[in-house]
Design an enzyme around this catalytic site. Sequence first.
Site, PDB file in Angstrom:
ATOM      1  N   THR A   1       0.838  -1.208   0.000  1.00  0.00           N
ATOM      2  CA  THR A   1       0.000   0.000   0.000  1.00  0.00           C
ATOM      3  C   THR A   1       0.867   1.250   0.000  1.00  0.00           C
ATOM      4  O   THR A   1       0.595   2.213  -0.720  1.00  0.00           O
ATOM      5  CB  THR A   1      -0.950   0.007   1.215  1.00  0.00           C
ATOM      6  N   CYS A   2       1.924   1.223   0.788  1.00  0.00           N
ATOM      7  CA  CYS A   2       2.820   2.375   0.905  1.00  0.00           C
ATOM      8  C   CYS A   2       3.503   2.678  -0.431  1.00  0.00           C
ATOM      9  O   CYS A   2       3.631   3.840  -0.824  1.00  0.00           O
ATOM     10  CB  CYS A   2       3.876   2.106   1.965  1.00  0.00           C
ATOM     11  N   SER A   3       3.954   1.651  -1.105  1.00  0.00           N
ATOM     12  CA  SER A   3       4.714   1.819  -2.343  1.00  0.00           C
ATOM     13  C   SER A   3       3.832   2.046  -3.569  1.00  0.00           C
ATOM     14  O   SER A   3       4.263   2.670  -4.533  1.00  0.00           O
ATOM     15  CB  SER A   3       5.582   0.579  -2.606  1.00  0.00           C
TER      16      SER A   3
END
Length: 182
Positions: A55-57
């Site tokens: 999700t972060c990337s």
Amino acid sequence: MQAGQKVPAVTFRTRVRDESVGGPNPFRWQDMSSDDYFSGKRVILFSLPGAFTPTCSTYQLPGFEDNFAKFNELGIEEIYCMSVNDSFVMNKWAEGQGIKNVKVIPDGSGEFTRKAGMLVAKDNLGFGMRSWRYAAIINDGQVEAWFEEPGLSDNHGEDPYGESSPENLLKHLEAGAEVAAE
């Protein structure tokens, strides 16, 4: 944390490129304080469970990067991404993501995250202690607005995402700009 609170005072151990070091790894240690990052300017800080995570990337970091100009137009001078990862990992992740505008802050020992009340166990994923996902608008070292994902808890079975999204912060800033213009 909540609006009106001062950000925690900590020292971050960072690695910065310095060509005078020479060799194949021209980096040196540089301590940076909370004041270095947050004093005298209006910024966004967003924190996430880990560099290189899906999700972060895929969404959060690229979303803030791609919308940097819009945030800047709305009075944001810097955007910082923090994670309970060391400086080596954060720098490599930023490099791999091609980040030019968002700056990464390594909270390797989780001290800032703990003092902000956002340190959670992620042992169910094999991560150890990590940050709960949140974002904040910080003005001169003081929290102006706080965006925390629901369900803050150790070993949460999901990774909620929405409150701390760049789209949600843009919506908040745009609403504030409309009110100011009236």
